[in-house]
Design an enzyme around this catalytic site. Structure first.
Site, PDB file in Angstrom:
ATOM      1  N   GLU A 154      24.445  43.169  40.240  1.00 17.78           N
ATOM      2  CA  GLU A 154      23.524  42.766  41.310  1.00 17.78           C
ATOM      3  C   GLU A 154      22.317  43.686  41.495  1.00 17.78           C
ATOM      4  OE1 GLU A 154      25.990  42.289  44.795  1.00 17.78           O
ATOM      5  OE2 GLU A 154      27.129  40.660  43.899  1.00 17.78           O
ATOM      6  N   GLU A 259      32.885  34.935  38.339  1.00 15.72           N
ATOM      7  CA  GLU A 259      33.485  34.970  39.687  1.00 15.72           C
ATOM      8  C   GLU A 259      33.504  33.560  40.277  1.00 15.72           C
ATOM      9  OE1 GLU A 259      31.689  38.010  42.161  1.00 15.72           O
ATOM     10  OE2 GLU A 259      31.478  39.404  40.494  1.00 15.72           O
TER      11      GLU A 259
HETATM   12  C1  GLA Z   1      30.451  40.085  44.542  1.00 18.80           C
HETATM   13  C2  GLA Z   1      31.127  41.163  43.754  1.00 18.80           C
HETATM   14  C3  GLA Z   1      32.603  40.959  43.718  1.00 18.80           C
HETATM   15  C4  GLA Z   1      33.160  40.573  45.057  1.00 18.80           C
HETATM   16  C5  GLA Z   1      32.465  39.357  45.523  1.00 18.80           C
HETATM   17  C6  GLA Z   1      33.083  38.912  46.815  1.00 18.80           C
HETATM   18  O1  GLA Z   1      30.282  38.936  43.844  1.00 18.80           O
HETATM   19  O2  GLA Z   1      30.666  41.253  42.434  1.00 18.80           O
HETATM   20  O3  GLA Z   1      33.201  42.157  43.352  1.00 18.80           O
HETATM   21  O4  GLA Z   1      32.991  41.603  45.985  1.00 18.80           O
HETATM   22  O5  GLA Z   1      31.114  39.718  45.700  1.00 18.80           O
HETATM   23  O6  GLA Z   1      34.405  39.238  46.945  1.00 18.80           O
END
Ligand code: GLA
Length: 370
Positions: A154, A259
């Site tokens: 990020e 994710e």
């Molecule tokens: C982001 C992070 C993850 C997690 C998600 C929410 O995407 O990369 O590690 O914290 O947020 O759980």
């Protein structure tokens, strides 16, 4: 009967009367790896229901929190390796491809990392040395066991510019190249990823494409982009999803969906941000399915997952892994984000660990290419 005909009969009998239901990892064998983020009670083998789903369905795992800086390196002078050691041992026991998440991120990192012993901001060299030490220690400890690392998480804003994190402010924009270089030194065989959300939006995607081009031009060893995939029912569109995969594949790197989940609850704020700090208050009507998911929404979710997986399967030559952020609906961070205490249904297994219609629709997309 000859041994051969007994064997054939056995196969027939098994095939007819003991047919095992398809599993995700079998269905997608040869297409891409399928994984889940696991929590501590799961990798400590204290969640019997979750653990049996993980072992049966997935061939790769990610650590939900155990390898984030604040968890594994909570104080400057001490590491907390125990949970991460269990996580890696759990993955090995189940013969899984093990992901490390994540080395350099602006969130879930102690403030003291960026300060000297008087609380003043560190110099560039001092912060680089701290980052180097952390990466060398953590990646080095699991060398040859963790197969791929989210090196930087990020680093971009929604408009595609670089996020003004402490990493950027103190080190400058080469903090990303340095993090990859340190990770590569610590485990030259590990896959290394840049991971982010909302890259399906054009402005942020363009920023990421430029970033990857720059890193590649500098010879930075990046294996893949991680598209987090914190999706909504109506975002990203099929076209945004496909364009995004194509844009990164064209740069000569692999694409992972890292994710994945689909939020079925009403939006409580404009936009699609998965920024963990973007919490909101909720309000009436923001938590409509506390008594269960209505069938119409359940079916819409199944169709939404089919739409996404048809695209992933189409681009299978560029995609190596799809990881869900959690195992069952009850495990999901989306019960607490962006509003606390809601009842969400973003995954393929319900709160009892049973497969949902979305599970079947996902499996059916694999059958189309087999
Ligand atoms: C982001 C992070 C993850 C997690 C998600 C929410 O995407 O990369 O590690 O914290 O947020 O759980």
């Amino acid at each position: 009967m000859s041994p051969k005909s007994i064997a054939i009969l056995g196969l027939l009998v098994c095939g007819v009367s003991h047919a095992q239901p398809a599993t995700l990892k079998d269905a997608f064998q040869g297409i891409f790896r399928i994984g889940a983020a696991v929590n501590q009670s799961q990798f400590d083998e204290k969640d019997a229901r979750g653990d049996s789903i993980i072992a049966a369905q997935f061939n790769t795992i990610s650590p939900e929190n155990a390898l984030k800086w604040e968890s594994i390196h909570p104080r400057l002078d001490s590491y907390n390796f125990d949970p991460a050691d269990h996580y890696v041992a759990f993955g090995e026991k189940n013969k899984m491809f093990i992901i490390g998440h994540c080395l350099v991120w602006h969130s879930q990192v102690p403030r003291s990392v960026f300060q000297d012993d008087k609380g003043a901001p560190l110099t560039r060299d001092a912060l680089l040395e701290r980052m180097h030490d952390h990466i060398r220690t953590v990646v080095g400890r699991y060398k040859g066991r963790i197969g791929g690392w989210d090196v930087v998480n990020e680093a971009l804003n929604e408009d595609g510019t670089m996020r003004k994190s402490q990493w950027l402010n103190i080190i400058g924009d080469d903090f990303i190249a340095k993090a990859f270089q340190f990770a590569h030194e610590a485990d030259p065989k590990a896959e290394l990823y840049y991971n982010d959300y909302s890259l399906e939006n054009e402005a942020k995607r363009k920023g990421a494409v430029e970033l990857i081009k720059k890193l590649k031009a500098q010879g930075v060893p990046i294996t893949a982009i991680g598209l987090q995939g914190h999706d909504k029912m109506d975002w990203p569109t099929a076209a945004q999803q496909a364009d995004t995969i194509e844009a990164f594949a064209a740069l000569g790197i692999k694409v992972n969906i890292t994710e994945l989940d689909v939020d079925v609850l009403p939006r409580t704020a404009p936009g699609n941000s998965a920024d963990v700090s973007a919490t909101s208050a909720g309000g009436s009507g923001s938590n409509p399915y506390t008594a269960g998911l209505p069938d119409a929404v359940q079916q819409a979710l199944a169709q939404r997952y089919a739409e996404l997986f048809k695209i992933f399967v189409k681009y299978r030559a560029s995609i190596t892994r799809i990881t869900f952020w959690g195992v069952t609906d009850g495990d999901s961070w989306l019960n607490g984000f962006p509003v606390r205490g809601r009842t969400n249904y973003p995954l393929l297994f319900d709160r009892e660990g049973k497969t949902k219609p979305a599970f079947t629709s996902v499996i059916s997309t694999a059958k189309e290419v087999k």
